[in-house]
Design an enzyme around this catalytic site. Sequence first.
Site, short mmCIF file in Angstrom:
data_model
loop_
_atom_site.label_atom_id
_atom_site.label_comp_id
_atom_site.label_asym_id
_atom_site.label_seq_id
_atom_site.Cartn_x
_atom_site.Cartn_y
_atom_site.Cartn_z
N GLY A 42 0.84 -1.20 0.00
CA GLY A 42 0.00 0.00 0.00
C GLY A 42 0.87 1.25 0.00
O GLY A 42 0.94 1.96 1.01
N TYR A 43 1.52 1.51 -1.13
CA TYR A 43 2.32 2.72 -1.28
C TYR A 43 1.55 3.75 -2.13
O TYR A 43 1.24 4.83 -1.68
CB TYR A 43 3.66 2.40 -1.97
N GLU A 159 12.55 -4.29 -3.20
CA GLU A 159 11.65 -4.44 -4.35
C GLU A 159 12.44 -4.31 -5.65
O GLU A 159 12.20 -5.04 -6.61
CB GLU A 159 10.53 -3.37 -4.28
N ASN A 284 11.15 3.76 -14.54
CA ASN A 284 12.54 3.82 -14.98
C ASN A 284 13.03 5.26 -15.13
O ASN A 284 14.23 5.53 -14.97
CB ASN A 284 12.72 3.01 -16.26
C1 LIG Z 1 2.23 -3.65 -12.88
C2 LIG Z 1 2.18 -2.65 -11.76
C3 LIG Z 1 2.04 -3.08 -10.44
C4 LIG Z 1 1.96 -2.16 -9.40
N1 LIG Z 1 1.79 -2.62 -8.12
C5 LIG Z 1 1.72 -1.73 -7.10
C6 LIG Z 1 1.49 -2.19 -5.77
O1 LIG Z 1 1.31 -3.39 -5.51
N2 LIG Z 1 1.42 -1.27 -4.77
C7 LIG Z 1 1.62 0.07 -5.01
O2 LIG Z 1 1.60 0.82 -4.05
N3 LIG Z 1 1.80 0.54 -6.27
C8 LIG Z 1 1.86 -0.33 -7.32
N4 LIG Z 1 2.04 0.13 -8.61
C9 LIG Z 1 2.05 1.57 -8.84
C10 LIG Z 1 3.42 2.12 -9.21
O3 LIG Z 1 4.27 2.15 -8.10
C11 LIG Z 1 3.19 3.52 -9.80
O4 LIG Z 1 2.43 3.37 -10.99
C12 LIG Z 1 4.50 4.24 -10.12
O5 LIG Z 1 5.17 4.59 -8.94
C13 LIG Z 1 4.26 5.51 -10.96
O6 LIG Z 1 3.33 6.32 -10.34
P1 LIG Z 1 2.05 6.87 -11.13
O7 LIG Z 1 1.36 5.71 -11.77
O8 LIG Z 1 1.28 7.71 -10.20
O9 LIG Z 1 2.64 7.73 -12.32
P2 LIG Z 1 3.17 9.23 -12.21
O10 LIG Z 1 4.00 9.40 -10.99
O11 LIG Z 1 2.03 10.15 -12.42
O12 LIG Z 1 4.14 9.30 -13.47
C14 LIG Z 1 3.63 9.41 -14.82
C15 LIG Z 1 4.82 9.47 -15.76
O13 LIG Z 1 5.65 10.60 -15.47
C16 LIG Z 1 6.98 10.21 -15.21
N5 LIG Z 1 7.53 11.05 -14.13
C17 LIG Z 1 6.92 11.38 -12.95
N6 LIG Z 1 7.72 12.13 -12.22
C18 LIG Z 1 8.88 12.29 -12.91
C19 LIG Z 1 10.11 12.97 -12.66
N7 LIG Z 1 10.33 13.65 -11.53
N8 LIG Z 1 11.09 12.90 -13.61
C20 LIG Z 1 10.89 12.21 -14.77
N9 LIG Z 1 9.74 11.55 -15.07
C21 LIG Z 1 8.75 11.60 -14.15
C22 LIG Z 1 6.89 8.76 -14.75
O14 LIG Z 1 8.10 8.07 -15.02
C23 LIG Z 1 5.75 8.26 -15.63
O15 LIG Z 1 6.24 7.92 -16.91
C24 LIG Z 1 2.08 -0.78 -9.67
C25 LIG Z 1 2.22 -0.33 -11.00
C26 LIG Z 1 2.25 -1.24 -12.03
C27 LIG Z 1 2.39 -0.74 -13.44
#
Ligand SMILES: Cc1cc2nc3c(=O)[nH]c(=O)nc-3n(C[C@H](O)[C@H](O)[C@H](O)COP(=O)(O)OP(=O)(O)OC[C@H]3O[C@@H](n4cnc5c(N)ncnc54)[C@H](O)[C@@H]3O)c2cc1C
Length: 300
Positions: A42-43, A159, A284
């Site tokens: 739950g992050y 992770e 990434n």
């Molecule tokens: C298959 C899968 C499983 C997952 N499982 C879990 C889980 O079990 N529990 C959980 O808590 N989360 C989970 N997640 C969520 C995941 O951790 C988030 O999707 C991820 O951290 C990105 O956050 P966001 O989706 O809010 O995208 P955003 O943070 O909104 O990012 C959108 C885009 O902008 C880019 N971006 C954002 N900020 C920057 C920056 N400062 N510099 C450059 N680029 C940037 C990102 O790289 C991305 O391409 C999962 C995601 C996936 C795809």
Amino acid sequence: MARPPDQGLVMVGPILMRFGTDAQRARFLPKVLSGEHVWTQGYSEPNAGSDLAAVRTEAVLDGDHFVVNGQKTWTTWGADGTHMFMLVRTDKTVKKQAGISFLLVDLKTPGVTVRPIRNIAGEREFCEVFFDDVRVPQENLVGALNQGWTVAKALLGFERLFTGSPKHSQHTLHQVEKLAQQRGLFDDPAFVARFAQLQLDTADLGAAYTGFAEIAKRGEPIPASISMLKIWSTETYERLAMLLIEAAQDYGGMRDMCRNDEIDMHVVAPLFNAMGAKIFAGSNEIQRNILAKAVLDLPS
Ligand SMILES: Cc1cc2nc3c(=O)[nH]c(=O)nc-3n(C[C@H](O)[C@H](O)[C@H](O)COP(=O)(O)OP(=O)(O)OC[C@H]3O[C@@H](n4cnc5c(N)ncnc54)[C@H](O)[C@@H]3O)c2cc1C
């Protein structure tokens, strides 16, 4: 008995070994090992993904319990999970990172609602999880109150190590090899060159993973350079997934698990997995930012 390396084994277990109390270790670790508890992460929240420190799900102390309100999202295996480790906001008056705590929550507690989300393959891989006045015993706090960011970052190291495993790339490499043999692609020198390149990249990945796994085994903190492993692992996997689709030729767009006389595998599945792996555990792009700042010491 075979079991998948779930989030209990690869995340909560190592974290409790480092940050948990004796009572937490005695209570949770045997059930992590037996698989009786299925842990979820739950992050992420709707407005806290890459900017994880922005979590808003709130936990307020009320006697010997926290009362939790808020929402998590993208919770992998949420529908099957029995427990969640989560980041909660316990102080709103300080710098974002300084007001976060790390809690362990039984998902059967009244007030928890789990709602599945379908992924690109149509499967119910993720969930949204809602918390409405959920009472969590204070003894489920890992580390000190408001010190959850340190625990959270250590867990992300584990992770990223798990995500850096070469097993997906190795498996996809074998699939490419099998398909290429079936379809006579090794007669094409251009294909052989690409295959050899990816074979070497996968071998490099295995070596890098072993190096980081040794650090974890020695009980040392996982360094920020683990971001390099996460990028290398997921992008090698993606390139292999693309080669698998190409190797399937006319059948490269086959989406379902159906098999036919020509192709005896789910050709697109590795690409779906690789696309997700480039996002979870910190995208990434974020890993590249970490390498620039924390490893190469470049200016922000
Ligand atoms: C298959 C899968 C499983 C997952 N499982 C879990 C889980 O079990 N529990 C959980 O808590 N989360 C989970 N997640 C969520 C995941 O951790 C988030 O999707 C991820 O951290 C990105 O956050 P966001 O989706 O809010 O995208 P955003 O943070 O909104 O990012 C959108 C885009 O902008 C880019 N971006 C954002 N900020 C920057 C920056 N400062 N510099 C450059 N680029 C940037 C990102 O790289 C991305 O391409 C999962 C995601 C996936 C795809």
